[in-house]
Scaffold this motif. Structure first.
Motif, PDB file in Angstrom:
ATOM      1  N   ALA A 218      50.388  75.371  53.488  1.00 29.18           N
ATOM      2  CA  ALA A 218      49.130  75.324  52.776  1.00 29.18           C
ATOM      3  C   ALA A 218      49.259  75.719  51.319  1.00 29.18           C
ATOM      4  CB  ALA A 218      48.128  76.381  53.339  1.00 29.18           C
ATOM      5  N   PRO A 219      49.461  75.122  50.228  1.00 31.62           N
ATOM      6  CA  PRO A 219      49.507  75.548  49.055  1.00 31.62           C
ATOM      7  C   PRO A 219      48.313  75.763  48.430  1.00 31.62           C
ATOM      8  CG  PRO A 219      50.449  73.197  49.371  1.00 31.62           C
ATOM      9  CD  PRO A 219      49.681  73.621  50.683  1.00 31.62           C
ATOM     10  N   GLY A 220      48.543  76.927  47.191  1.00 28.14           N
ATOM     11  CA  GLY A 220      47.519  77.314  46.666  1.00 28.14           C
ATOM     12  C   GLY A 220      47.171  76.372  45.356  1.00 28.14           C
ATOM     13  N   ILE A 221      47.082  77.193  44.269  1.00 26.71           N
ATOM     14  CA  ILE A 221      47.028  76.091  43.108  1.00 26.71           C
ATOM     15  C   ILE A 221      48.206  75.853  42.371  1.00 26.71           C
ATOM     16  CG2 ILE A 221      45.632  76.231  40.546  1.00 26.71           C
ATOM     17  CD1 ILE A 221      43.944  78.611  41.797  1.00 26.71           C
ATOM     18  N   VAL A 222      48.557  74.427  42.364  1.00 30.83           N
ATOM     19  CA  VAL A 222      49.903  74.135  41.994  1.00 30.83           C
ATOM     20  C   VAL A 222      49.773  73.544  40.706  1.00 30.83           C
ATOM     21  CG1 VAL A 222      52.157  72.853  42.640  1.00 30.83           C
ATOM     22  CG2 VAL A 222      50.409  73.809  44.572  1.00 30.83           C
ATOM     23  N   ASP A 223      50.709  73.570  39.747  1.00 29.45           N
ATOM     24  CA  ASP A 223      50.503  73.131  38.510  1.00 29.45           C
ATOM     25  C   ASP A 223      51.167  71.623  38.586  1.00 29.45           C
ATOM     26  OD1 ASP A 223      50.601  72.604  35.776  1.00 29.45           O
ATOM     27  OD2 ASP A 223      51.683  74.171  35.290  1.00 29.45           O
ATOM     28  N   THR A 224      50.391  70.718  38.742  1.00 29.66           N
ATOM     29  CA  THR A 224      50.807  69.221  38.748  1.00 29.66           C
ATOM     30  C   THR A 224      49.921  68.424  38.089  1.00 29.66           C
ATOM     31  OG1 THR A 224      49.648  68.817  40.833  1.00 29.66           O
ATOM     32  CG2 THR A 224      51.762  69.526  41.037  1.00 29.66           C
ATOM     33  N   GLN A 225      50.053  67.114  37.781  1.00 29.00           N
ATOM     34  CA  GLN A 225      49.344  66.181  37.406  1.00 29.00           C
ATOM     35  C   GLN A 225      47.858  66.231  38.043  1.00 29.00           C
ATOM     36  OE1 GLN A 225      51.721  62.566  37.815  1.00 29.00           O
ATOM     37  NE2 GLN A 225      51.462  62.200  35.558  1.00 29.00           N
ATOM     38  N   MET A 226      47.934  66.345  39.422  1.00 27.41           N
ATOM     39  CA  MET A 226      46.763  66.666  40.091  1.00 27.41           C
ATOM     40  C   MET A 226      45.906  67.545  39.819  1.00 27.41           C
ATOM     41  SD  MET A 226      48.434  65.992  44.014  1.00 27.41           S
ATOM     42  CE  MET A 226      49.458  64.458  44.196  1.00 27.41           C
ATOM     43  N   ALA A 227      46.431  68.821  39.526  1.00 24.50           N
ATOM     44  CA  ALA A 227      45.856  70.188  39.074  1.00 24.50           C
ATOM     45  C   ALA A 227      45.046  69.829  37.640  1.00 24.50           C
ATOM     46  CB  ALA A 227      46.618  71.246  39.199  1.00 24.50           C
ATOM     47  N   HIS A 228      45.847  69.366  36.798  1.00 28.78           N
ATOM     48  CA  HIS A 228      45.581  69.041  35.457  1.00 28.78           C
ATOM     49  C   HIS A 228      44.199  68.082  35.449  1.00 28.78           C
ATOM     50  CE1 HIS A 228      48.373  71.455  33.386  1.00 28.78           C
ATOM     51  NE2 HIS A 228      49.184  71.156  33.958  1.00 28.78           N
ATOM     52  N   ALA A 229      44.113  67.055  36.266  1.00 22.78           N
ATOM     53  CA  ALA A 229      43.236  66.382  36.392  1.00 22.78           C
ATOM     54  C   ALA A 229      41.746  66.902  36.933  1.00 22.78           C
ATOM     55  CB  ALA A 229      43.301  65.016  37.318  1.00 22.78           C
ATOM     56  N   ALA A 230      41.908  67.730  38.151  1.00 19.83           N
ATOM     57  CA  ALA A 230      40.809  68.601  38.341  1.00 19.83           C
ATOM     58  C   ALA A 230      40.379  69.650  37.119  1.00 19.83           C
ATOM     59  CB  ALA A 230      41.340  69.297  39.717  1.00 19.83           C
ATOM     60  N   ASP A 231      41.310  70.100  36.427  1.00 21.01           N
ATOM     61  CA  ASP A 231      40.988  71.054  35.631  1.00 21.01           C
ATOM     62  C   ASP A 231      39.993  70.282  34.614  1.00 21.01           C
ATOM     63  OD1 ASP A 231      41.678  73.671  33.590  1.00 21.01           O
ATOM     64  OD2 ASP A 231      41.826  71.803  32.492  1.00 21.01           O
ATOM     65  N   GLU A 232      40.259  69.345  34.418  1.00 19.10           N
ATOM     66  CA  GLU A 232      39.299  68.366  33.424  1.00 19.10           C
ATOM     67  C   GLU A 232      38.026  68.173  33.779  1.00 19.10           C
ATOM     68  OE1 GLU A 232      40.940  64.693  31.562  1.00 19.10           O
ATOM     69  OE2 GLU A 232      42.836  65.492  31.490  1.00 19.10           O
ATOM     70  N   ILE A 233      37.777  67.858  35.242  1.00 23.80           N
ATOM     71  CA  ILE A 233      36.659  67.796  35.894  1.00 23.80           C
ATOM     72  C   ILE A 233      35.732  68.824  35.965  1.00 23.80           C
ATOM     73  CG2 ILE A 233      35.495  67.230  37.984  1.00 23.80           C
ATOM     74  CD1 ILE A 233      37.442  65.037  38.381  1.00 23.80           C
ATOM     75  N   TYR A 234      36.572  69.972  36.396  1.00 28.84           N
ATOM     76  CA  TYR A 234      35.895  71.445  36.704  1.00 28.84           C
ATOM     77  C   TYR A 234      35.155  71.880  34.975  1.00 28.84           C
ATOM     78  CZ  TYR A 234      36.713  72.203  41.405  1.00 28.84           C
ATOM     79  OH  TYR A 234      36.833  72.298  42.714  1.00 28.84           O
ATOM     80  N   GLY A 235      36.094  71.406  34.138  1.00 29.98           N
ATOM     81  CA  GLY A 235      35.806  71.684  32.725  1.00 29.98           C
ATOM     82  C   GLY A 235      34.488  71.076  32.158  1.00 29.98           C
ATOM     83  N   VAL A 236      34.161  69.778  32.638  1.00 32.36           N
ATOM     84  CA  VAL A 236      33.265  69.155  32.334  1.00 32.36           C
ATOM     85  C   VAL A 236      32.038  69.827  32.881  1.00 32.36           C
ATOM     86  CG1 VAL A 236      31.910  67.013  32.391  1.00 32.36           C
ATOM     87  CG2 VAL A 236      34.239  66.957  31.645  1.00 32.36           C
ATOM     88  N   VAL A 237      31.873  70.159  34.424  1.00 27.98           N
ATOM     89  CA  VAL A 237      31.075  70.809  35.289  1.00 27.98           C
ATOM     90  C   VAL A 237      30.493  71.880  34.794  1.00 27.98           C
ATOM     91  CG1 VAL A 237      30.356  71.488  37.438  1.00 27.98           C
ATOM     92  CG2 VAL A 237      31.689  69.296  37.303  1.00 27.98           C
ATOM     93  N   ASP A 238      31.506  72.811  34.162  1.00 28.48           N
ATOM     94  CA  ASP A 238      31.212  73.979  33.718  1.00 28.48           C
ATOM     95  C   ASP A 238      31.007  74.307  32.501  1.00 28.48           C
ATOM     96  OD1 ASP A 238      31.448  74.958  36.478  1.00 28.48           O
ATOM     97  OD2 ASP A 238      33.710  75.284  36.297  1.00 28.48           O
ATOM     98  N   GLY A 239      31.367  73.286  31.467  1.00 27.58           N
ATOM     99  CA  GLY A 239      31.173  73.338  30.279  1.00 27.58           C
ATOM    100  C   GLY A 239      32.288  74.191  29.573  1.00 27.58           C
ATOM    101  N   LEU A 240      33.518  73.993  29.790  1.00 29.99           N
ATOM    102  CA  LEU A 240      34.587  74.812  29.475  1.00 29.99           C
ATOM    103  C   LEU A 240      35.711  73.758  29.017  1.00 29.99           C
ATOM    104  CD1 LEU A 240      35.020  77.103  32.396  1.00 29.99           C
ATOM    105  CD2 LEU A 240      34.172  77.776  30.290  1.00 29.99           C
ATOM    106  N   PRO A 241      36.410  74.327  28.051  1.00 24.40           N
ATOM    107  CA  PRO A 241      37.677  73.503  27.380  1.00 24.40           C
ATOM    108  C   PRO A 241      38.705  73.199  28.223  1.00 24.40           C
ATOM    109  CG  PRO A 241      37.690  75.725  26.452  1.00 24.40           C
ATOM    110  CD  PRO A 241      36.451  75.671  26.985  1.00 24.40           C
ATOM    111  N   LYS A 242      39.433  71.840  28.101  1.00 20.90           N
ATOM    112  CA  LYS A 242      40.408  71.672  28.810  1.00 20.90           C
ATOM    113  C   LYS A 242      41.369  72.781  29.052  1.00 20.90           C
ATOM    114  CE  LYS A 242      43.860  67.869  29.259  1.00 20.90           C
ATOM    115  NZ  LYS A 242      44.564  66.717  28.601  1.00 20.90           N
ATOM    116  N   GLY A 243      41.944  73.137  30.312  1.00 23.86           N
ATOM    117  CA  GLY A 243      42.908  73.936  30.511  1.00 23.86           C
ATOM    118  C   GLY A 243      41.976  75.372  30.887  1.00 23.86           C
TER     119      GLY A 243
END
Length: 293
Positions: A218-243
């Motif tokens: 059961a991985p937690g938060i893994v630094d992969t392409q997948m995580a960075h793609a998710a980061d972008e979406i969460y950023g849009v939702v929360d109004g936060l900059p990339k990363g």
């Protein structure tokens, strides 16, 4: 597959297996003795966590069937070549794990080319980020088809092969920390991983009499392409900059950093080794100590 919810990262269709089974029977050039050769299948191993697992198992002495979808062929071939550079044999097999018949063919192909199966790692998975109220029938079916049915088909096919061989085996499934504590905006993904955890426990009880262990990681938060793609979406939702999401996530982790695929691969290495022979039905969390507020 990283545990962090992310946009759809793998398609759920493919055209064929790269190698027909009959074409591979004449290609064995290795000892079939289990004391001399070990084999593993790792699904979704063209990149990310799956790639790290495939390479770690190769370093542990396994010949590896590297599975992914055919449109990821360049990545798969790169993993295969890297495994061969480590002195192990590797086989690329393109199959969609959501299709039972393709999973069965994948196992047959691996056995025909690499020899008796010792370990399967049901790693392939997908995710989408959305509110539960926005879940569509198509999105829900696609996530469950890969994350739950895909694991089920792999577990079934591997177990049947292990029983046929008569020497036991190890089934290792990809769950997620969200199987224990869901993340927001990914209810279907979280439910699919909880289902994997339950399936792992059920199969462990059912298959123990055949000397087959069934565990999950059961991985937690893994630094992969997948995580960075998710980061972008969460950023849009929360109004936060990339990363920002990934950076802020570190405050939830006791060890103070997001994980890398190799962190997860180390756990899978243990579950695939004789050291875990008395471990079954467990879902092993690899998250650096995530602390929820």
């Amino acid at each position: 597959m990283t545990s962090l919810p992310s946009i759809l990262l793998r398609a759920t269709t493919t055209r064929r297996l790269i190698y027909p089974v009959h074409a591979l029977r004449c290609q064995r050039t290795f000892a079939t003795s289990k004391t001399l050769s070990k084999t593993a299948i790792v699904s979704g191993s063209g990149r990310g966590i799956g790639k790290a697992i495939a390479l770690r198992l190769a370093r542990d002495g396994f010949d590896v069937c590297v599975n992914d979808l055919e449109h990821n062929s360049s990545s798969v071939e790169s993993v295969v070549n890297e495994i061969k550079s480590l002195g192990r044999n590797a086989l690329p097999v393109y199959a969609d794990v959501s299709k039972c018949s393709q999973v069965e063919s994948m196992v047959e192909t691996s056995v025909a080319a690499l020899g008796p199966l010792d370990v399967i790692v049901a790693n392939a998975g997908i995710a989408k980020i959305h509110l539960g109220l926005d879940a569509t029938e198509a999105d829900t079916q696609s996530v469950l088809a890969v994350n739950f049915y895909g694991v089920l088909w792999q577990d079934q096919a591997a177990a049947k092969q292990f029983i046929k061989q008569g020497a036991g085996g190890k089934i290792i499934n990809c769950a997620s920390i969200v199987a224990f504590r869901p993340f927001p905006m990914s209810p279907i993904y979280c439910a699919s991983k909880a289902a994997v955890r339950s399936l792992t426990q059920s199969f462990a009880m059912e298959l123990a009499k055949h000397k087959i262990t069934v565990n999950a990681y059961a991985p937690g938060i893994v630094d992969t392409q997948m995580a960075h793609a998710a980061d972008e979406i969460y950023g849009v939702v929360d109004g936060l900059p990339k990363g920002s999401f990934l950076e802020n996530a570190k405050s939830m982790i006791a060890l103070g950093r997001t994980s890398v695929p190799e962190d997860v691969a180390k756990m899978v290495s243990y579950l695939a080794s004789p050291d875990s022979d008395y471990v079954t039905g467990q879902t092993m969390i690899v998250d650096g100590g995530i602390v929820f507020s």
